[in-house]
Design a protein around this motif. Structure first.
Motif, PDB file in Angstrom:
ATOM      1  N   GLY A 203      10.546  32.467   0.662  1.00 20.83           N
ATOM      2  CA  GLY A 203       9.961  33.722   1.109  1.00 20.83           C
ATOM      3  C   GLY A 203       8.765  34.195   0.310  1.00 20.83           C
ATOM      4  O   GLY A 203       8.196  35.257   0.606  1.00 20.83           O
ATOM      5  N   SER A 204       8.362  33.415  -0.700  1.00 23.35           N
ATOM      6  CA  SER A 204       7.249  33.835  -1.548  1.00 23.35           C
ATOM      7  C   SER A 204       5.916  33.483  -0.911  1.00 23.35           C
ATOM      8  O   SER A 204       5.782  32.484  -0.203  1.00 23.35           O
ATOM      9  N   LYS A 205       4.899  34.310  -1.178  1.00 28.48           N
ATOM     10  CA  LYS A 205       3.541  34.017  -0.708  1.00 28.48           C
ATOM     11  C   LYS A 205       2.857  32.991  -1.602  1.00 28.48           C
ATOM     12  O   LYS A 205       1.816  32.442  -1.243  1.00 28.48           O
ATOM     13  N   TRP A 206       3.436  32.722  -2.763  1.00 28.33           N
ATOM     14  CA  TRP A 206       2.839  31.806  -3.719  1.00 28.33           C
ATOM     15  C   TRP A 206       3.237  30.382  -3.369  1.00 28.33           C
ATOM     16  O   TRP A 206       4.397  30.098  -3.089  1.00 28.33           O
ATOM     17  N   THR A 207       2.271  29.475  -3.396  1.00 24.20           N
ATOM     18  CA  THR A 207       2.578  28.082  -3.089  1.00 24.20           C
ATOM     19  C   THR A 207       1.746  27.152  -3.955  1.00 24.20           C
ATOM     20  O   THR A 207       0.800  27.583  -4.631  1.00 24.20           O
ATOM     21  N   ALA A 208       2.088  25.876  -3.945  1.00 23.41           N
ATOM     22  CA  ALA A 208       1.441  24.909  -4.830  1.00 23.41           C
ATOM     23  C   ALA A 208       0.023  24.589  -4.379  1.00 23.41           C
ATOM     24  O   ALA A 208      -0.302  24.639  -3.190  1.00 23.41           O
ATOM     25  N   SER A 209      -0.813  24.227  -5.328  1.00 25.07           N
ATOM     26  CA  SER A 209      -2.178  23.810  -5.028  1.00 25.07           C
ATOM     27  C   SER A 209      -2.175  22.491  -4.265  1.00 25.07           C
ATOM     28  O   SER A 209      -1.240  21.697  -4.372  1.00 25.07           O
ATOM     29  N   LEU A 210      -3.235  22.246  -3.499  1.00 23.82           N
ATOM     30  CA  LEU A 210      -3.371  20.993  -2.778  1.00 23.82           C
ATOM     31  C   LEU A 210      -3.618  19.852  -3.767  1.00 23.82           C
ATOM     32  O   LEU A 210      -4.211  20.058  -4.839  1.00 23.82           O
ATOM     33  N   PRO A 211      -3.194  18.623  -3.431  1.00 20.39           N
ATOM     34  CA  PRO A 211      -3.348  17.496  -4.372  1.00 20.39           C
ATOM     35  C   PRO A 211      -4.777  17.289  -4.857  1.00 20.39           C
ATOM     36  O   PRO A 211      -5.009  17.046  -6.046  1.00 20.39           O
ATOM     37  N   GLY A 212      -5.754  17.377  -3.952  1.00 22.10           N
ATOM     38  CA  GLY A 212      -7.132  17.181  -4.366  1.00 22.10           C
ATOM     39  C   GLY A 212      -7.602  18.256  -5.331  1.00 22.10           C
ATOM     40  O   GLY A 212      -8.365  17.972  -6.275  1.00 22.10           O
ATOM     41  N   VAL A 213      -7.174  19.480  -5.118  1.00 21.63           N
ATOM     42  CA  VAL A 213      -7.520  20.586  -6.016  1.00 21.63           C
ATOM     43  C   VAL A 213      -6.905  20.350  -7.389  1.00 21.63           C
ATOM     44  O   VAL A 213      -7.545  20.562  -8.426  1.00 21.63           O
ATOM     45  N   GLN A 214      -5.672  19.908  -7.396  1.00 19.49           N
ATOM     46  CA  GLN A 214      -4.991  19.619  -8.661  1.00 19.49           C
ATOM     47  C   GLN A 214      -5.728  18.524  -9.432  1.00 19.49           C
ATOM     48  O   GLN A 214      -5.929  18.641 -10.652  1.00 19.49           O
ATOM     49  N   GLU A 215      -6.129  17.476  -8.738  1.00 17.25           N
ATOM     50  CA  GLU A 215      -6.826  16.377  -9.397  1.00 17.25           C
ATOM     51  C   GLU A 215      -8.138  16.848 -10.015  1.00 17.25           C
ATOM     52  O   GLU A 215      -8.483  16.449 -11.138  1.00 17.25           O
ATOM     53  N   GLU A 216      -8.874  17.691  -9.303  1.00 19.11           N
ATOM     54  CA  GLU A 216     -10.138  18.196  -9.857  1.00 19.11           C
ATOM     55  C   GLU A 216      -9.872  19.087 -11.062  1.00 19.11           C
ATOM     56  O   GLU A 216     -10.619  19.054 -12.054  1.00 19.11           O
ATOM     57  N   PHE A 217      -8.821  19.877 -11.009  1.00 21.44           N
ATOM     58  CA  PHE A 217      -8.481  20.758 -12.117  1.00 21.44           C
ATOM     59  C   PHE A 217      -8.214  19.935 -13.374  1.00 21.44           C
ATOM     60  O   PHE A 217      -8.706  20.255 -14.461  1.00 21.44           O
ATOM     61  N   VAL A 218      -7.467  18.857 -13.199  1.00 21.26           N
ATOM     62  CA  VAL A 218      -7.164  17.977 -14.323  1.00 21.26           C
ATOM     63  C   VAL A 218      -8.441  17.387 -14.909  1.00 21.26           C
ATOM     64  O   VAL A 218      -8.659  17.398 -16.136  1.00 21.26           O
TER      65      VAL A 218
END
Length: 372
Positions: free
Chosen positions: A310-325
């Motif tokens: 029920g939360s509005k919070w969700t995980a980042s997309l894989p491509g976004v995560q890779e760029e963040f790293v």
């Protein structure tokens, strides 16, 4: 509030000897009792054959009360991950997780029933704080993990052996808001048998969302545990929303306290960062985080968010995560993505307890205090 019953693990070895003497037994019985609990992971009088039969039950009743009653136990990852829900003596619920890896066995423990920090993306934070756990209630979770490794239903022990080698205070609660019990628990976990479980201090991680005075206090304890700071945003605007305690101690203050801890202990600080889609995963935030951490004794542990129902919070997309790293690494900062475990067994901290608690009994999170 009624306190948990006194337990062997609440006491130092000298205090145990005194307690045994007050019960009319010779002091060395405390060492025998301690070896059974910390070395053989048993609190059953029937197992204590080196103690006189007449003394076993009395000593166990007075110094080894059962603190945890298992409500549920769920396993996944071919038995390598086991999440346990415990009911305490007063009905409060806490969780712990046993995780087997090729080179270690890690136990994630709770330090509070619920949490008063109010982080909106965390199931425990939304449940509010019920109470602090006692030292023995914390230690008992690790002892329960040791027992679980030895049950017939347990999966094949990890190559590192058949015991818990690492403990992380990353379960329910803010560890440094229960400072006294947590530090005492660390000492019980790391003192050699019969004083404690004999786990290396360097294999213990204590997390915090940034209680600056408590971090400073921890740096003076003479411990070599790892400090993990749940930062979750490099800027005050986002962190004020994600981690309400940031309104008391800003990012710069938290990081300054972390660097002081690293300087005092020589231990690398872990920066915990839950990646949340469109909230804290923008490229500019990765660059800002990298620039703030560059040149320090630090490691970034990125956590793909395990959403709560029920939360509005969700995980980042894989491509976004890779760029963040890659952007953090470009600043010369060590960064890894946490191995995600337990998603199919309500793996996010607090989810299992939330399912077992009627909504009308959940308590609203209290505002944080400026002192630990």
């Amino acid at each position: 509030m009624t306190r948990p019953p006194r337990h062997l693990a609440d006491l130092g070895l000298a205090e145990r000897r005194q307690a045994v003497a007050e019960l009319g037994e010779r002091e060395f019985r405390a060492d025998q009792l301690s070896r059974h609990y910390f070395g053989r992971y048993t609190d059953s009088p029937e197992d204590m054959t080196d103690l006189p039969a007449a003394a076993r039950s009395a000593l166990a009743q007075q110094l080894l009360p059962r603190l945890l009653t298992q409500e549920r136990s769920l396993a996944c990852d071919d038995g390598a991950t086991r999440k346990m829900l415990w009911r305490l003596f007063d009905g409060a619920l806490v969780e712990s997780v046993l995780m087997k890896y090729p080179d270690r066995v890690t136990m994630c423990v709770s330090s509070q029933a619920g949490c008063g920090m109010g982080c909106p993306f965390c199931a425990t934070g939304q449940a509010g704080l019920t109470r602090n756990l006692s030292t023995a209630e914390i230690v008992a979770q690790v002892v329960a993990g040791e027992r679980a490794l030895r049950t017939p239903a347990a999966a094949t022990p990890a190559p590192s052996g058949d015991r818990v080698s690492n403990v992380v205070f990353m379960g329910m609660g803010e560890p440094l808001a229960n400072y006294r019990s947590v530090i005492a628990a660390v000492r019980r976990l790391t003192d050699p048998v019969p004083g404690g479980l004999g786990i290396s201090q360097r294999s213990v991680t204590v997390s915090t969302i940034g209680l600056v005075p408590a971090i400073a206090r921890l740096a003076q304890e003479g411990l070599s545990v790892t400090l993990a700071v749940s930062l979750h945003a490099p800027d005050d605007e986002a962190r004020d929303e994600l981690v309400p305690v940031n309104r008391h101690w800003k990012v710069a203050e938290v990081l300054s306290a972390a660097w002081d801890y690293a300087a005092a202990t020589g231990r690398r600080v872990s920066i915990e960062y839950a990646l949340i889609k469109d909230i804290n995963d923008q490229p500019w935030r990765a660059d800002l985080l990298g620039s703030l951490l560059a040149g320090h004794l630090v490691h970034v542990n990125l956590i793909p968010l395990n959403p709560t129902p029920g939360s509005k919070w969700t995980a980042s997309l894989p491509g976004v995560q890779e760029e963040f790293v890659s952007r953090i690494a470009a600043h010369g900062v060590a960064v890894t993505v946490r191995d995600t475990r337990g998603r199919e067994i309500d793996g996010a901290c607090g989810q299992l307890a939330a399912r077992a608690t009627p909504p009308r009994t959940r308590r609203t999170a209290a505002p944080p205090s400026r002192s630990p």
